[in-house]
Design a protein around this motif. Structure first.
Motif, short mmCIF file in Angstrom:
data_model
loop_
_atom_site.label_atom_id
_atom_site.label_comp_id
_atom_site.label_asym_id
_atom_site.label_seq_id
_atom_site.Cartn_x
_atom_site.Cartn_y
_atom_site.Cartn_z
N ARG A 1 2.66 -20.86 1.16
CA ARG A 1 3.03 -20.81 -0.25
C ARG A 1 3.55 -22.19 -0.68
N PHE A 2 3.44 -22.48 -2.01
CA PHE A 2 3.86 -23.81 -2.46
C PHE A 2 4.56 -23.80 -3.81
N TYR A 3 4.75 -22.63 -4.44
CA TYR A 3 5.46 -22.58 -5.72
C TYR A 3 5.89 -21.14 -6.00
N ASP A 4 6.89 -21.03 -6.89
CA ASP A 4 7.42 -19.74 -7.31
C ASP A 4 6.42 -19.03 -8.24
N GLU A 5 5.80 -17.99 -7.74
CA GLU A 5 4.80 -17.26 -8.54
C GLU A 5 5.43 -16.42 -9.65
N GLY A 6 6.73 -16.20 -9.59
CA GLY A 6 7.40 -15.35 -10.57
C GLY A 6 8.33 -16.09 -11.49
N GLU A 7 8.05 -17.36 -11.74
CA GLU A 7 8.97 -18.18 -12.52
C GLU A 7 9.14 -17.70 -13.95
N ASP A 8 8.05 -17.27 -14.57
CA ASP A 8 8.12 -16.81 -15.96
C ASP A 8 6.87 -16.00 -16.24
N PHE A 9 6.83 -15.43 -17.45
CA PHE A 9 5.66 -14.65 -17.83
C PHE A 9 4.41 -15.50 -17.74
N TRP A 10 3.32 -14.85 -17.39
CA TRP A 10 2.04 -15.53 -17.19
C TRP A 10 1.61 -16.36 -18.41
N PRO A 11 1.72 -15.88 -19.64
CA PRO A 11 1.29 -16.70 -20.77
C PRO A 11 2.07 -18.00 -20.93
N LYS A 12 3.27 -18.06 -20.37
CA LYS A 12 4.05 -19.29 -20.47
C LYS A 12 3.86 -20.19 -19.26
N ARG A 13 3.32 -19.65 -18.16
CA ARG A 13 3.24 -20.43 -16.93
C ARG A 13 1.83 -20.56 -16.37
N TYR A 14 0.84 -19.83 -16.95
CA TYR A 14 -0.48 -19.87 -16.32
C TYR A 14 -1.07 -21.28 -16.32
N ALA A 15 -0.70 -22.09 -17.35
CA ALA A 15 -1.29 -23.41 -17.46
C ALA A 15 -0.65 -24.45 -16.55
N ILE A 16 0.35 -24.06 -15.72
CA ILE A 16 0.86 -25.00 -14.72
C ILE A 16 0.08 -24.89 -13.41
N TRP A 17 -0.61 -23.77 -13.24
CA TRP A 17 -1.19 -23.51 -11.92
C TRP A 17 -2.42 -24.35 -11.61
N GLY A 18 -3.11 -24.82 -12.63
CA GLY A 18 -4.22 -25.73 -12.38
C GLY A 18 -3.73 -27.01 -11.73
N ARG A 19 -2.64 -27.57 -12.27
CA ARG A 19 -2.09 -28.80 -11.70
C ARG A 19 -1.50 -28.54 -10.31
N LEU A 20 -0.89 -27.37 -10.12
CA LEU A 20 -0.32 -27.06 -8.81
C LEU A 20 -1.41 -26.98 -7.75
N VAL A 21 -2.51 -26.31 -8.07
CA VAL A 21 -3.62 -26.20 -7.11
C VAL A 21 -4.25 -27.58 -6.90
N ALA A 22 -4.31 -28.39 -7.96
CA ALA A 22 -4.86 -29.74 -7.83
C ALA A 22 -4.06 -30.58 -6.85
N GLY A 23 -2.80 -30.26 -6.66
CA GLY A 23 -1.95 -31.01 -5.75
C GLY A 23 -2.00 -30.53 -4.31
N GLN A 24 -2.78 -29.50 -4.04
CA GLN A 24 -2.88 -28.96 -2.68
C GLN A 24 -4.06 -29.57 -1.92
N PRO A 25 -4.05 -29.48 -0.59
CA PRO A 25 -5.16 -30.04 0.19
C PRO A 25 -6.50 -29.47 -0.25
N ASP A 26 -7.45 -30.33 -0.49
CA ASP A 26 -8.80 -29.98 -0.93
C ASP A 26 -8.83 -29.22 -2.26
N GLN A 27 -7.71 -29.23 -2.98
CA GLN A 27 -7.63 -28.64 -4.31
C GLN A 27 -8.11 -27.17 -4.31
#
Length: 459
Positions: free
Chosen positions: A270-296
């Motif tokens: 795991r690499f981030y808090d999946e329950g930080e906030d409601f999905w409509p407010k946080r879904y757009a952070i996950w693209g950048r988070l995955v981009a920062g992982q090995p092999d994206q």
């Protein structure tokens, strides 16, 4: 000679064209896509975010300017032009009525999106119906539209636009106009430009929307002295299904179950808090988070308890009867994934799970924590969705003022150049995203750009 030339074919462009035409201007729209693929990213949209003081149409309760602003500040961290952002929020109160006057229809929130019933108005028939309605209205008003027309050159002298050169069906044409509205999107479909900003990791990005947003008009404006805003690495980036097509998969490729389980990288960590906030407010952070992982690459892991509680994407999940079997199907280390799931399960604290509220069902002693919707992953079958960064639109754009006029490098507004939509959204979106706000920005600034351009040519 036209009064107003609009470059682009999505919501912002059509709002500008309609507004300019209703203000008495002659209008030509140049859309680079063929007719069957007209509409830019607007084809894939579902809703827009609206301020309202009381229940109205399909919106429930109230959503005040201050609450809207607070939600917006949470996702942008204050990286915004506050006067422009507040103007867009205030004027969003008029969006629904104006859109309905253009033939657009709305519907109540769908199952899985009920938490948006107070903040977001959903288009009946989705983005394609929205686009078709706007084109019907524009055509009925006498707006001229040319498809498959890619602008190659803009003639601008001392901040004044005079003409554009564009190609259509292998021939070059020049069109003169008294004012220009640039509403042609970001540069997200231009992979070499993305690689300049992100490096080689951009090869693993998937472009959710139109392949025609190559940033050509943005580049031309920059070369002609337009001032820019925004970081080229900032964008609306969502975690989408890794099996999606490289371009134009749209909203159905988004994976909405992230907050209902855990997300791991290729090392099964795991690499981030999946329950930080409601999905409509946080879904757009996950693209950048995955981009920062090995092999994206990432993997959203849930069990059978979560199925049926989120909007299902177009691709079915990977399914297995055990975590070890699931790891094998995902080509992850089975022991590592089992250890991660077991560690997570052991950290989940008792609570009343409710995915419709911030239920504070959390983990204890786990890094990173899960602060809401933490529930043991223990009921087979188990499911997984592979994730890649899905880029919707980029935030690097041209600077504008409250009249949607493009600002030049000398910090003075251009004489007759306006911008709307993704090409200027970086003025408001310095980072982060709030569900539906892109459509709000496009609608508001499209209307302003069209009205102001018409006012200029009639002066």
């Amino acid at each position: 000679m036209y009064d107003v030339l609009v470059i682009g074919g999505g919501n912002a462009a059509l709002c500008a064209a309609i507004s300019a035409r209703r203000s008495g201007a002659s209008v030509l729209v140049l859309e680079s896509a063929p007719k069957d693929f007209r509409g830019g990213n607007s084809r894939h949209t579902r809703n827009l975010r609206c301020m309202h003081k009381a229940p109205m149409a399909v919106l429930t309760d109230a959503y005040t300017e201050e609450e809207y602003w607070e939600d917006f500040m949470k996702v942008t961290g204050g990286m915004t032009n506050e006067p422009l952002a507040r103007m867009a929020i205030r004027q969003s109160e008029t969006c629904m009525q104006w859109m309905m006057q253009q033939g657009i229809r709305f519907q109540p929130s769908l199952g899985g999106t009920l938490h948006l019933s107070r903040t977001n108005a959903f288009f009946l028939g989705g983005g394609k119906a929205l686009v078709n309605a706007l084109y019907r209205t524009a055509e009925s008003l006498g707006v001229e539209i040319e498809y498959g027309s890619e602008v190659r050159e803009l003639k601008i002298t001392d901040g004044r636009f005079t003409s554009a050169l564009f190609s259509r069906r292998g021939f070059s044409h020049e069109v003169r106009a008294k004012a220009l509205v640039a509403a042609s999107g970001g540069f997200q479909a231009n992979i070499p430009w993305l690689k300049k900003a992100w490096g080689d990791v951009a090869e693993n990005f998937i472009i959710r929307g139109t392949p025609y947003s190559n940033g050509n008009i943005l580049r031309l404006l920059m070369e002609q002295g337009a001032k820019t805003v925004g970081d080229p690495t900032q964008c609306h980036a969502v975690a989408i299904d890794a099996r999606a097509p490289r371009f134009d998969g749209g909203i159905i490729t988004r994976v909405d179950c992230v907050s209902l389980g855990i997300v791991v990288n290729k090392n099964a960590q795991r690499f981030y808090d999946e329950g930080e906030d409601f999905w409509p407010k946080r879904y757009a952070i996950w693209g950048r988070l995955v981009a920062g992982q090995p092999d994206q690459i990432g993997y959203s892991i849930i069990d059978s308890k979560a199925m049926g509680t989120f909007m299902p994407p177009v691709f079915p999940p990977v399914e297995a009867n055990s975590i070890r079997e699931l790891a094998g199907l995902l080509k992850l280390d089975p022991a590592a994934l089992e250890a991660t799931v077991n560690e997570f399960n052991g950290a989940v604290q008792p609570g009343a799970f409710d995915h419709a509220i911030m239920d504070k069902c959390a983990t204890a002693g786990l890094t990173p924590p899960k602060t809401n919707w933490a529930r043991r992953i223990d009921k087979p079958p188990f499911y997984a969705y592979p994730l890649r960064p899905g880029i919707t639109f980029t935030y690097l754009g041209v600077a504008v003022n409250e009249s949607a006029k493009v600002i030049m490098q000398d910090d003075k507004p251009s004489k007759n150049i306006y911008a709307a939509g993704e090409i200027m959204a970086g003025n408001i979106l310095g980072k982060g995203y709030l569900a539906g706000i892109g459509m709000t920005i496009g609608t508001i600034f499209g209307r302003i750009a069209g009205e102001e351009a018409a006012r200029y040519v009639k002066a």
